[in-house]
Design a protein around this motif. Structure first.
Motif, PDB file in Angstrom:
ATOM      1  N   SER A 130     -40.240 -12.198 -79.290  1.00 56.02           N
ATOM      2  CA  SER A 130     -38.759 -12.111 -78.980  1.00 56.02           C
ATOM      3  C   SER A 130     -38.350 -13.450 -79.931  1.00 56.02           C
ATOM      4  O   SER A 130     -37.245 -13.418 -80.496  1.00 56.02           O
ATOM      5  N   LYS A 131     -39.045 -14.424 -79.804  1.00 54.00           N
ATOM      6  CA  LYS A 131     -38.491 -15.679 -80.521  1.00 54.00           C
ATOM      7  C   LYS A 131     -38.250 -15.261 -82.084  1.00 54.00           C
ATOM      8  O   LYS A 131     -37.477 -16.149 -82.564  1.00 54.00           O
ATOM      9  N   ALA A 132     -39.333 -14.679 -82.640  1.00 55.38           N
ATOM     10  CA  ALA A 132     -39.597 -14.393 -84.018  1.00 55.38           C
ATOM     11  C   ALA A 132     -38.486 -13.125 -84.487  1.00 55.38           C
ATOM     12  O   ALA A 132     -38.244 -12.852 -85.572  1.00 55.38           O
ATOM     13  N   GLY A 133     -37.867 -12.727 -83.204  1.00 57.85           N
ATOM     14  CA  GLY A 133     -36.863 -11.639 -83.860  1.00 57.85           C
ATOM     15  C   GLY A 133     -37.407 -10.373 -84.435  1.00 57.85           C
ATOM     16  O   GLY A 133     -37.104  -9.723 -85.075  1.00 57.85           O
ATOM     17  N   VAL A 134     -38.894 -10.103 -84.251  1.00 52.27           N
ATOM     18  CA  VAL A 134     -39.485  -8.711 -84.793  1.00 52.27           C
ATOM     19  C   VAL A 134     -39.403  -7.631 -83.620  1.00 52.27           C
ATOM     20  O   VAL A 134     -39.282  -8.036 -82.290  1.00 52.27           O
ATOM     21  N   ASP A 135     -39.468  -6.414 -84.081  1.00 53.35           N
ATOM     22  CA  ASP A 135     -39.159  -5.361 -83.241  1.00 53.35           C
ATOM     23  C   ASP A 135     -40.427  -5.006 -82.427  1.00 53.35           C
ATOM     24  O   ASP A 135     -40.230  -4.459 -81.309  1.00 53.35           O
ATOM     25  N   LYS A 136     -41.480  -5.098 -82.889  1.00 53.91           N
ATOM     26  CA  LYS A 136     -42.925  -4.781 -82.534  1.00 53.91           C
ATOM     27  C   LYS A 136     -43.866  -5.790 -82.781  1.00 53.91           C
ATOM     28  O   LYS A 136     -43.931  -6.084 -84.054  1.00 53.91           O
ATOM     29  N   VAL A 137     -44.780  -6.287 -81.848  1.00 55.66           N
ATOM     30  CA  VAL A 137     -45.870  -6.735 -82.466  1.00 55.66           C
ATOM     31  C   VAL A 137     -47.224  -6.163 -81.627  1.00 55.66           C
ATOM     32  O   VAL A 137     -47.050  -5.266 -80.922  1.00 55.66           O
ATOM     33  N   VAL A 138     -48.376  -6.379 -81.806  1.00 55.17           N
ATOM     34  CA  VAL A 138     -49.536  -5.680 -81.434  1.00 55.17           C
ATOM     35  C   VAL A 138     -50.580  -6.744 -80.774  1.00 55.17           C
ATOM     36  O   VAL A 138     -50.691  -7.650 -81.787  1.00 55.17           O
ATOM     37  N   MET A 139     -50.918  -6.528 -79.709  1.00 55.06           N
ATOM     38  CA  MET A 139     -51.893  -7.220 -79.021  1.00 55.06           C
ATOM     39  C   MET A 139     -53.083  -6.703 -79.549  1.00 55.06           C
ATOM     40  O   MET A 139     -53.416  -5.972 -79.207  1.00 55.06           O
ATOM     41  N   MET A 140     -54.048  -7.676 -80.233  1.00 56.91           N
ATOM     42  CA  MET A 140     -55.274  -6.902 -80.481  1.00 56.91           C
ATOM     43  C   MET A 140     -56.396  -8.256 -80.159  1.00 56.91           C
ATOM     44  O   MET A 140     -56.269  -9.232 -80.287  1.00 56.91           O
ATOM     45  N   LEU A 141     -57.660  -7.694 -79.269  1.00 55.79           N
ATOM     46  CA  LEU A 141     -58.491  -8.389 -78.857  1.00 55.79           C
ATOM     47  C   LEU A 141     -59.849  -7.977 -79.793  1.00 55.79           C
ATOM     48  O   LEU A 141     -59.994  -6.917 -79.979  1.00 55.79           O
ATOM     49  N   ALA A 142     -60.461  -9.173 -80.285  1.00 59.09           N
ATOM     50  CA  ALA A 142     -61.551  -8.691 -81.228  1.00 59.09           C
ATOM     51  C   ALA A 142     -62.773  -9.741 -80.696  1.00 59.09           C
ATOM     52  O   ALA A 142     -62.467 -10.938 -80.439  1.00 59.09           O
ATOM     53  N   ASN A 143     -63.978  -8.988 -80.806  1.00 55.37           N
ATOM     54  CA  ASN A 143     -65.252  -9.868 -80.600  1.00 55.37           C
ATOM     55  C   ASN A 143     -66.291  -9.398 -81.763  1.00 55.37           C
ATOM     56  O   ASN A 143     -65.917  -8.308 -82.440  1.00 55.37           O
ATOM     57  N   LEU A 155     -53.589  -2.704 -78.892  1.00 52.33           N
ATOM     58  CA  LEU A 155     -52.978  -1.934 -77.661  1.00 52.33           C
ATOM     59  C   LEU A 155     -51.527  -1.573 -77.922  1.00 52.33           C
ATOM     60  O   LEU A 155     -50.680  -2.249 -78.414  1.00 52.33           O
ATOM     61  N   VAL A 156     -51.238  -0.283 -77.454  1.00 51.59           N
ATOM     62  CA  VAL A 156     -49.906   0.156 -77.635  1.00 51.59           C
ATOM     63  C   VAL A 156     -49.079  -0.354 -76.771  1.00 51.59           C
ATOM     64  O   VAL A 156     -47.826  -0.802 -77.148  1.00 51.59           O
ATOM     65  N   THR A 157     -49.376  -0.473 -75.493  1.00 53.18           N
ATOM     66  CA  THR A 157     -48.630  -1.092 -74.520  1.00 53.18           C
ATOM     67  C   THR A 157     -49.180  -2.325 -73.737  1.00 53.18           C
ATOM     68  O   THR A 157     -50.703  -2.462 -74.054  1.00 53.18           O
ATOM     69  N   THR A 158     -48.595  -3.384 -73.458  1.00 52.94           N
ATOM     70  CA  THR A 158     -49.236  -4.430 -72.905  1.00 52.94           C
ATOM     71  C   THR A 158     -49.203  -5.061 -71.527  1.00 52.94           C
ATOM     72  O   THR A 158     -49.701  -4.398 -70.560  1.00 52.94           O
ATOM     73  N   HIS A 159     -48.117  -5.645 -70.989  1.00 48.76           N
ATOM     74  CA  HIS A 159     -48.150  -6.180 -69.750  1.00 48.76           C
ATOM     75  C   HIS A 159     -46.922  -5.307 -69.139  1.00 48.76           C
ATOM     76  O   HIS A 159     -45.812  -5.855 -68.894  1.00 48.76           O
ATOM     77  N   LEU A 160     -47.252  -4.171 -68.535  1.00 50.87           N
ATOM     78  CA  LEU A 160     -46.368  -3.500 -67.646  1.00 50.87           C
ATOM     79  C   LEU A 160     -46.753  -2.683 -66.604  1.00 50.87           C
ATOM     80  O   LEU A 160     -48.181  -2.458 -66.845  1.00 50.87           O
ATOM     81  N   PRO A 161     -46.398  -2.491 -65.651  1.00 43.86           N
ATOM     82  CA  PRO A 161     -46.954  -1.616 -64.328  1.00 43.86           C
ATOM     83  C   PRO A 161     -47.581  -0.203 -64.753  1.00 43.86           C
ATOM     84  O   PRO A 161     -46.850   0.392 -65.935  1.00 43.86           O
TER      85      PRO A 161
END
Ligand SMILES: NC(=O)C1=CN([C@@H]2O[C@H](COP(=O)(O)OP(=O)(O)OC[C@H]3O[C@@H](n4cnc5c(N)ncnc54)[C@H](O)[C@@H]3O)[C@@H](O)[C@H]2O)C=CC1
Ligand SMILES: NCC(=O)COP(=O)(O)O
Length: 346
Positions: free
Chosen positions: A161-174, A181-187
């Protein structure tokens, strides 16, 4: 302009009652030799000093790490052209901090850390942001929301939201896998409606592009989870695979991208599949993060793809019961630092 490689990394310590300060202190006490660039650490200087004292009493910290830090009281007086090797940027808490005890009065201090990080990163004054965990419930109870009024749900959405971009992607890596993830923090009940062609399109495109540009993988092999059991069983157990997910994936495949159709998620995360994949795309948080964390919780990094700057984070939360005890591991933070260095130029 200053060479990017010499710019400092900035670490936000996040929720002051949690283990954010503990893991930063552990890095400074035991692993500072591995730091090759200057660090800016955002924390309340009084709470940080107290946490150092607590960990010293636990015999976890054995040297005077504060003696090697410069304390700066105001972000505007940070010397970013010749930064001190380790700088503690004072971000004051509204209420005194007690390890392990949440206080929604301090949510604004956590938000202030994120705002400082965003401002310095988006103006190219720092090399990358690394975030220690915050308590989402405290942020919400403390009245923090996104610029458009949406509910706070995590660093990922806040920086988007701060960066004003339409979409980011949460990726975890090991070492074993990367999961985006397509969706992140939602019920969970809202997930199916959020699986739209546009969300699939953006997630695959951003993930693909960042694999190429930030990870140097020329033609990344992307495996995609279905939403429903057995990837919908030809439409008999849900039709999102047929009507939403696969049509988008087919257009990417036609363009020459190495992307699968929707695969049954229960068998996607097998050794054989993972060995052949560069990244897995999961439809929702626990579908992707449960298998990922079962293979390396503590050694995983959370990365936000699609921001105009590098932001990495730990794989764990605030672990309130460990704050101030000396029991919190800094392993994920160290990996997040290494990943931020790699992604911002090595
Ligand atoms: N990057 C972030 O800001 C994140 C924040 N959270 C937030 O953290 C809060 C607590 O979440 P939980 O689900 O309880 O997860 P958690 O990760 O805080 O705790 C889960 C378990 O792992 C242990 N643990 C966590 N970090 C550890 C470390 N560094 N060393 C040793 N043991 C560790 C905890 O003691 C607990 O047993 C929530 O408000 C959640 O939203 C959760 C994940 C990431
Ligand atoms: N499960 C990941 C998580 O909660 C961290 O989210 P964020 O604060 O990095 O957006």
């Amino acid at each position: 302009m200053q060479n990017t490689l010499l710019k400092p990394l900035l670490i936000t310590t996040g929720e002051p009652a949690g283990i954010g300060m503990d893991i930063v202190i552990d890095v400074l006490a035991h692993h500072s030799h591995a730091l090759s660039v200057p660090l800016i650490i955002c924390a309340d200087k009084y709470a940080f000093t107290e946490r150092v004292a607590q960990l010293t009493r636990q015999n976890v910290v054995k040297k005077d790490i504060l003696a090697n830090m410069a304390v700066v009281d105001d972000v505007h007086t940070l010397n970013l052209s010749a930064p001190h090797p380790i700088c503690l940027l004072h971000v004051p808490c509204a209420s005194p901090v007690v390890a392990g005890v949440l206080n929604a009065n301090n949510a604004s201090m956590v938000q202030a850390q994120l705002d400082i990080a965003h401002t310095l990163a988006s103006t190219h004054q720092i090399r990358a942001i690394i975030t220690a965990p915050l308590q989402k419930s405290v942020m919400i109870d403390g009245g923090v929301c996104l610029d458009n009024g949406d509910k706070f749900s995590g660093h990922t959405e806040y920086f988007m939201s701060k960066a004003g971009v339409d979409k980011v992607v949460m990726m975890l890596a090991n070492a074993k896998m990367k999961v985006a993830l397509v969706t992140t923090h939602l019920p969970l009940k809202d997930v199916a409606n959020a699986i739209t062609p546009y969300a699939i399109y953006q997630t695959v495109q951003i993930t693909h592009d960042e694999m190429v540009h930030k990870f140097g993988i020329t033609c990344p092999k992307i495996l995609v989870c279905g939403l429903n059991p057995h990837a919908g069983e030809d439409g008999h157990l849900g039709d999102e695979e047929l009507t939403v997910i696969n049509p988008v994936l087919q257009t990417f495949a036609k363009q020459g991208m190495d992307v699968s159709l929707a695969m049954p998620a229960d068998t996607l995360f097998t050794e054989r599949n993972l060995a052949a994949a560069d990244v897995v795309i999961a439809m929702y948080h626990d579908q992707g993060l449960a298998p990922l964390k079962s293979h390396g919780f503590g050694d995983t990094v959370n990365i936000t793809l699609g921001l105009p700057y590098v932001r990495t984070s730990v794989d764990h939360g605030t672990a309130l019961t460990l704050a101030g005890t000396g029991q919190a591991s800094s392993s994920s933070l160290r990996r997040a630092i290494d990943m931020a260095m790699m992604m911002s130029g090595g």
